[in-house]
Write a protein that holds these residues in place. Structure first.
Motif, PDB file in Angstrom:
ATOM      1  N   ALA A  35       0.831  -1.203   0.000  1.00  0.00           N
ATOM      2  CA  ALA A  35       0.000   0.000   0.000  1.00  0.00           C
ATOM      3  C   ALA A  35       0.863   1.251   0.000  1.00  0.00           C
ATOM      4  N   ASP A  36       0.332   2.341  -0.568  1.00  0.00           N
ATOM      5  CA  ASP A  36       1.028   3.630  -0.512  1.00  0.00           C
ATOM      6  C   ASP A  36       1.323   3.988   0.938  1.00  0.00           C
ATOM      7  N   GLY A  37       2.517   4.500   1.174  1.00  0.00           N
ATOM      8  CA  GLY A  37       2.906   4.887   2.518  1.00  0.00           C
ATOM      9  C   GLY A  37       3.573   3.771   3.305  1.00  0.00           C
ATOM     10  N   SER A  38       3.684   2.562   2.726  1.00  0.00           N
ATOM     11  CA  SER A  38       4.310   1.446   3.435  1.00  0.00           C
ATOM     12  C   SER A  38       5.789   1.709   3.636  1.00  0.00           C
ATOM     13  N   ALA A  39       6.279   1.368   4.812  1.00  0.00           N
ATOM     14  CA  ALA A  39       7.712   1.458   5.070  1.00  0.00           C
ATOM     15  C   ALA A  39       8.425   0.335   4.327  1.00  0.00           C
TER      16      ALA A  39
ATOM     17  N   LEU B 268       7.317   3.767   0.421  1.00  0.00           N
ATOM     18  CA  LEU B 268       6.701   3.684  -0.898  1.00  0.00           C
ATOM     19  C   LEU B 268       5.679   4.800  -1.012  1.00  0.00           C
ATOM     20  N   GLU B 269       5.876   5.664  -2.001  1.00  0.00           N
ATOM     21  CA  GLU B 269       4.999   6.826  -2.147  1.00  0.00           C
ATOM     22  C   GLU B 269       4.171   6.706  -3.421  1.00  0.00           C
ATOM     23  N   PRO B 270       3.016   7.322  -3.447  1.00  0.00           N
ATOM     24  CA  PRO B 270       2.165   7.279  -4.646  1.00  0.00           C
ATOM     25  C   PRO B 270       2.786   8.083  -5.781  1.00  0.00           C
ATOM     26  N   ALA B 271       2.247   7.902  -6.970  1.00  0.00           N
ATOM     27  CA  ALA B 271       2.801   8.559  -8.148  1.00  0.00           C
ATOM     28  C   ALA B 271       2.751  10.068  -8.045  1.00  0.00           C
ATOM     29  N   ALA B 272       1.826  10.613  -7.270  1.00  0.00           N
ATOM     30  CA  ALA B 272       1.688  12.063  -7.178  1.00  0.00           C
ATOM     31  C   ALA B 272       2.746  12.707  -6.293  1.00  0.00           C
ATOM     32  N   ALA B 273       3.524  11.911  -5.568  1.00  0.00           N
ATOM     33  CA  ALA B 273       4.531  12.483  -4.662  1.00  0.00           C
ATOM     34  C   ALA B 273       5.590  13.219  -5.463  1.00  0.00           C
ATOM     35  N   GLU B 274       6.048  14.311  -4.947  1.00  0.00           N
ATOM     36  CA  GLU B 274       7.082  15.109  -5.602  1.00  0.00           C
ATOM     37  C   GLU B 274       8.445  14.683  -5.072  1.00  0.00           C
TER      38      GLU B 274
END
Length: 397
Positions: free
Chosen positions: A22-26, A59-65
């Motif tokens: 999931a997005d945000g997983s370490a 793990l970051e989503p595609a929208a992360a800068e």
């Protein structure tokens, strides 16, 4: 390999199913700054199973800068993984710098060097009950893990002591830990997906139902998976108990033991497919000159003065390994008895009770060394018969 410098991008080795997190997983794994290599083992659950694994990032989503190298990962190790636009392929940055990603597939890559020699899928379903995780059992467990065995039940009551390190597969960081837990961690470092269950006690104290449940594992088609009872304890009494339980559960049985100073060792096997003498039979009619294994005293953190008072059996790791490796070839054969594609290494070539000699020098083995004609001898001539006290060798009565 080309020399790496400060301009060489870091390489990130990551599981091919990492994107399923999931997005945000370490993200957990290992960083090797000197070679600019990062190994991701997975998320928090996988990280807990890997000794020494650190939180590398997120793990970051595609929208992360990611242009500035910021985000959740920078504060927790420096690795940032982002889902790419469109195809969702993962992109990595380490401390703000782009990395080269290398996906790996445990199923396909971990045992790729076994191709044509062992069937990885079949080996992954195999189970081994390791009774005794000392110098023999620890080597056996790790080499079977390297061979692809996917299920382990480790049983041993002892803690790892300083004096064990010259012969054991674990190290200084494990001193004071239960041997079964230290060995379990090493297995998971070889194969993170291995199923490892531990009992820090003797086999006699383990509920037989626990062993039976492990032995009764099933494939997706409902067939019983191959399971081996492997006796690596320091006495025949313990091995005999393991043999009784193996016979009751109709499991193949293998015992590997060392004689004093490890100048020689013994290997015994049986399996339920064909009527054959059991472990008890093997030693009912043998002469005293054969198979005299002494049970060493157990000790922890003894002083040199105490050491002189104890009956501790010496033996170097290289000699222990020679005997053990021959036994493990039989272990692979026993697990693959029903596999028509398997080419047996020793099953059918060695007698049920086999002696393996490291040295026939009386200075190491005393008078019993003279039964061997040359060093590194592997006997094929000793035959054991059904004992009068336990026909038909099922230990049921």
């Amino acid at each position: 390999m080309a020399e790496r410098n400060n301009t060489t991008p870091h390489t990130v080795w990551f599981p091919c199913d990492l994107a399923a997190l999931a997005d945000g997983s370490a993200l957990y794994g290992y960083a090797h700054p000197e070679t600019r290599q990062l190994v991701v083992v997975g998320g928090e659950e996988q990280g807990r199973l890997q000794p020494g694994a650190q939180r590398l990032g997120w793990l970051e989503p595609a929208a992360a800068e990611l242009a500035s190298g910021g985000g959740a990962g920078s504060a927790d190790g420096g690795l940032v993984a982002r889902r790419g636009e469109g195809n969702g392929a993962l992109q990595f940055r380490w401390q703000g710098h782009p990395c080269h990603g290398e996906p790996y597939d445990l199923e396909a890559d971990l045992f790729s060097r076994h191709q044509g020699l062992l069937e990885s899928a079949a080996m992954g379903q195999c189970g081994v009950i390791v009774c005794g995780c000392g110098s023999v059992g620890s080597l056996a467990a790790l080499d079977l893990a390297r061979s692809g065995v996917g299920r382990f039940l480790l049983i041993d009551p002892d803690l790892l002591a300083i004096e064990n390190l010259c012969r054991h597969q674990c190290g200084l960081a494990d001193v004071g830990r239960a041997k079964v837990r230290a060995v379990a961690d090493r297995i998971r470092q070889i194969n993170p997906r291995a199923v490892v269950k531990v009992h820090s006690t003797s086999l006699e104290r383990v509920d037989p139902a626990v062993v039976a449940a492990f032995a009764d594992a099933r494939t997706s088609e409902g067939e019983r998976t191959p399971t081996l009872m492997l006796a690596c304890a320091d006495s025949r009494r313990a091995d005999r108990h393991a043999a009784r339980l193996a016979a009751a559960l109709e499991l193949p049985f293998l015992a590997i033991g060392l004689w004093e100073r490890a100048f020689a060792g013994e290997i015994f096997y049986s399996h339920p497919d064909t009527p054959m003498p059991c472990y008890g039979c093997a030693f009912e009619g043998l002469p005293d000159a054969l198979g005299s294994r002494n049970e060493p005293a157990r000790r922890f953190y003894s002083s040199e003065a105490d050491l002189q008072k104890l009956d501790v059996q010496p033996g170097i790791a290289i000699d222990i390994a020679y005997v053990t490796q021959i036994g493990l070839k039989l272990a692979i054969d026993l697990l693959n008895r029903a596999n028509p594609a398997h080419v047996p290494r020793l099953l059918g070539q060695l007698s049920q009770y086999t002696l393996v000699c490291n040295s026939n020098d009386p200075r190491l083995g005393g008078e019993r060394a003279e039964i061997f004609s040359h060093p590194l001898q592997v006997t094929t001539s000793i035959q054991v018969a059904h004992g009068a006290s336990c026909p038909p060798c099922r230990w049921r009565g």
